[in-house]
Design an enzyme around this catalytic site. Structure first.
Site, PDB file in Angstrom:
ATOM      1  CG  ASP A  91     -15.921  -3.781 -24.462  1.00 14.62           C
ATOM      2  OD1 ASP A  91     -14.897  -3.477 -25.106  1.00 14.62           O
ATOM      3  OD2 ASP A  91     -16.380  -3.059 -23.558  1.00 14.62           O
ATOM      4  CB  ILE A 115     -14.593 -13.209 -20.979  1.00 14.66           C
ATOM      5  CG1 ILE A 115     -14.762 -13.492 -19.479  1.00 14.66           C
ATOM      6  CG2 ILE A 115     -14.935 -14.451 -21.804  1.00 14.66           C
ATOM      7  CD1 ILE A 115     -13.847 -14.548 -18.918  1.00 14.66           C
ATOM      8  CB  CYS A 116     -13.799  -9.746 -25.089  1.00  9.86           C
ATOM      9  SG  CYS A 116     -15.595  -9.778 -24.907  1.00  9.86           S
ATOM     10  CB  SER A 117      -8.812  -9.593 -23.163  1.00 11.67           C
ATOM     11  OG  SER A 117      -7.425  -9.528 -23.279  1.00 11.67           O
ATOM     12  CB  THR A 149      -9.279 -11.583 -28.897  1.00  7.12           C
ATOM     13  OG1 THR A 149     -10.679 -11.265 -28.904  1.00  7.12           O
ATOM     14  CG2 THR A 149      -8.638 -11.044 -30.161  1.00  7.12           C
TER      15      THR A 149
END
Length: 163
Positions: A53, A58-60, A63
Protein backbone atom coordinates in the site's frame (compact mmCIF):
# COMPACT_ATOMS: atom_id res chain seq x y z
CA UNK A 1 3.52 -19.15 1.83
CA UNK A 2 3.05 -17.56 5.24
CA UNK A 3 4.38 -14.09 6.08
CA UNK A 4 3.60 -11.82 9.00
CA UNK A 5 2.12 -8.38 9.33
CA UNK A 6 3.25 -6.89 12.63
CA UNK A 7 3.71 -10.43 13.94
CA UNK A 8 0.31 -11.76 12.79
CA UNK A 9 0.48 -14.56 10.22
CA UNK A 10 -1.12 -13.98 6.81
CA UNK A 11 -1.10 -16.29 3.81
CA UNK A 12 0.10 -15.43 0.32
CA UNK A 13 -1.75 -17.42 -2.31
CA UNK A 14 -0.04 -18.77 -5.40
CA UNK A 15 3.49 -19.78 -6.19
CA UNK A 16 6.30 -17.31 -6.61
CA UNK A 17 8.50 -17.81 -9.68
CA UNK A 18 11.96 -19.06 -8.79
CA UNK A 19 15.39 -17.61 -9.40
CA UNK A 20 16.74 -18.86 -12.71
CA UNK A 21 13.39 -19.09 -14.52
CA UNK A 22 11.99 -16.73 -17.13
CA UNK A 23 10.04 -13.99 -15.37
CA UNK A 24 6.30 -14.15 -16.07
CA UNK A 25 5.32 -11.37 -18.44
CA UNK A 26 2.74 -8.86 -17.26
CA UNK A 27 0.84 -5.92 -18.68
CA UNK A 28 -0.10 -3.15 -16.26
CA UNK A 29 -1.00 0.50 -16.65
CA UNK A 30 1.20 3.33 -15.48
CA UNK A 31 0.08 6.73 -14.21
CA UNK A 32 -0.40 7.96 -17.80
CA UNK A 33 -2.77 5.04 -18.53
CA UNK A 34 -0.17 3.54 -20.87
CA UNK A 35 0.10 -0.24 -20.86
CA UNK A 36 3.57 -1.37 -19.76
CA UNK A 37 4.68 -4.92 -20.59
CA UNK A 38 7.66 -6.53 -18.90
CA UNK A 39 8.68 -7.92 -22.30
CA UNK A 40 9.35 -4.34 -23.48
CA UNK A 41 12.49 -4.29 -21.33
CA UNK A 42 14.24 -7.32 -22.81
CA UNK A 43 17.90 -6.35 -23.06
CA UNK A 44 17.72 -4.20 -19.92
CA UNK A 45 17.84 -5.46 -16.32
CA UNK A 46 14.70 -4.63 -14.34
CA UNK A 47 14.27 -4.18 -10.59
CA UNK A 48 10.64 -4.63 -9.58
CA UNK A 49 9.73 -3.30 -6.15
CA UNK A 50 6.36 -4.58 -4.94
CA UNK A 51 4.61 -2.75 -2.11
CA UNK A 52 1.32 -3.57 -0.37
CA UNK A 53 0.00 0.00 0.00
CA UNK A 54 1.79 3.09 -1.31
CA UNK A 55 0.09 5.21 1.37
CA UNK A 56 1.77 3.47 4.31
CA UNK A 57 5.09 4.33 5.96
CA UNK A 58 7.27 1.36 4.96
CA UNK A 59 5.90 1.27 1.40
CA UNK A 60 6.55 4.99 1.12
CA UNK A 61 10.12 4.58 2.37
CA UNK A 62 10.77 1.67 0.00
CA UNK A 63 9.41 3.52 -3.03
CA UNK A 64 11.29 6.73 -2.25
CA UNK A 65 14.53 4.77 -1.76
CA UNK A 66 14.26 3.03 -5.13
CA UNK A 67 13.24 6.31 -6.78
CA UNK A 68 16.49 7.84 -5.47
CA UNK A 69 18.50 4.83 -6.67
CA UNK A 70 16.83 4.92 -10.11
CA UNK A 71 18.27 8.38 -10.62
CA UNK A 72 21.79 7.13 -9.78
CA UNK A 73 21.97 3.64 -11.29
CA UNK A 74 22.30 3.63 -15.06
CA UNK A 75 21.33 0.70 -17.23
CA UNK A 76 18.62 -0.68 -14.91
CA UNK A 77 14.87 -0.09 -15.23
CA UNK A 78 13.22 0.48 -11.84
CA UNK A 79 9.50 -0.25 -11.46
CA UNK A 80 7.24 -0.09 -8.40
CA UNK A 81 4.01 -2.09 -8.40
CA UNK A 82 1.14 -1.90 -5.92
CA UNK A 83 -2.55 -2.62 -6.13
CA UNK A 84 -3.44 0.93 -5.13
CA UNK A 85 -5.60 2.80 -7.61
CA UNK A 86 -4.08 5.08 -10.22
CA UNK A 87 -5.40 8.12 -8.31
CA UNK A 88 -3.91 6.96 -5.01
CA UNK A 89 -0.55 6.38 -6.69
CA UNK A 90 -0.65 9.69 -8.59
CA UNK A 91 -1.55 11.67 -5.46
CA UNK A 92 1.23 9.98 -3.47
CA UNK A 93 3.82 10.56 -6.23
CA UNK A 94 2.84 14.24 -6.51
CA UNK A 95 3.09 14.73 -2.73
CA UNK A 96 6.44 12.92 -2.47
CA UNK A 97 8.09 14.14 -5.68
CA UNK A 98 8.55 10.61 -7.00
CA UNK A 99 8.91 10.23 -10.75
CA UNK A 100 9.86 6.57 -11.27
CA UNK A 101 7.63 4.13 -13.17
CA UNK A 102 4.69 3.20 -10.92
CA UNK A 103 2.27 0.53 -12.10
CA UNK A 104 -1.09 -0.39 -10.62
CA UNK A 105 -2.28 -3.98 -10.36
CA UNK A 106 -5.89 -3.26 -9.50
CA UNK A 107 -7.10 -6.39 -11.31
CA UNK A 108 -4.60 -8.70 -9.61
CA UNK A 109 -2.92 -10.07 -12.73
CA UNK A 110 0.61 -9.35 -11.48
CA UNK A 111 -0.22 -10.65 -8.01
CA UNK A 112 -1.50 -13.88 -9.52
CA UNK A 113 1.42 -14.34 -11.95
CA UNK A 114 4.00 -13.72 -9.22
CA UNK A 115 2.12 -15.44 -6.38
CA UNK A 116 2.02 -12.35 -4.17
CA UNK A 117 -1.64 -11.75 -3.33
CA UNK A 118 -2.71 -11.80 0.33
CA UNK A 119 -6.49 -12.35 0.42
CA UNK A 120 -6.84 -11.45 4.12
CA UNK A 121 -5.45 -7.97 3.37
CA UNK A 122 -6.61 -7.56 -0.20
CA UNK A 123 -3.04 -6.45 -0.94
CA UNK A 124 0.17 -7.65 -2.53
CA UNK A 125 2.99 -8.94 -0.35
CA UNK A 126 6.19 -6.87 -0.11
CA UNK A 127 8.84 -8.17 -2.46
CA UNK A 128 11.65 -7.40 -4.86
CA UNK A 129 12.50 -9.13 -8.11
CA UNK A 130 15.56 -8.50 -10.26
CA UNK A 131 15.28 -9.67 -13.85
CA UNK A 132 18.33 -9.87 -16.10
CA UNK A 133 18.70 -8.73 -19.72
CA UNK A 134 17.41 -12.10 -20.95
CA UNK A 135 14.25 -11.94 -18.85
CA UNK A 136 15.33 -14.43 -16.19
CA UNK A 137 14.85 -13.83 -12.49
CA UNK A 138 18.27 -13.47 -10.84
CA UNK A 139 17.08 -12.27 -7.42
CA UNK A 140 13.88 -12.63 -5.45
CA UNK A 141 13.11 -11.50 -1.93
CA UNK A 142 9.67 -11.79 -0.38
CA UNK A 143 9.63 -10.00 2.98
CA UNK A 144 8.83 -12.38 5.81
CA UNK A 145 7.53 -9.42 7.84
CA UNK A 146 5.48 -7.02 5.74
CA UNK A 147 5.97 -4.16 8.19
CA UNK A 148 9.77 -4.15 7.74
CA UNK A 149 11.89 -2.59 5.01
CA UNK A 150 13.55 -4.95 2.54
CA UNK A 151 17.29 -5.46 2.05
CA UNK A 152 17.96 -2.62 -0.38
CA UNK A 153 21.70 -3.25 -0.62
CA UNK A 154 21.45 -6.83 -1.83
CA UNK A 155 18.70 -6.00 -4.32
CA UNK A 156 20.70 -3.07 -5.72
CA UNK A 157 23.88 -5.15 -5.94
CA UNK A 158 22.00 -7.84 -7.86
CA UNK A 159 20.47 -5.26 -10.22
CA UNK A 160 23.87 -3.67 -10.90
CA UNK A 161 25.45 -7.08 -11.51
CA UNK A 162 22.74 -7.90 -14.05
CA UNK A 163 23.74 -4.95 -16.28
Amino acid sequence: MIVTKKGEEVEIIGTQPEVGVKAPNFSLKNLNDEVVNLSEFTGTPVLISVVPDIDTRICSLQTKRFNEEAAKVEGVKFITISNNTKDEQANWCAAEGVDMEILHDTEGTFGEAYGLFIPAMGRLARGIFVIDKDGKIVYEAISKEIAEEPDYGTALDQAKAAR
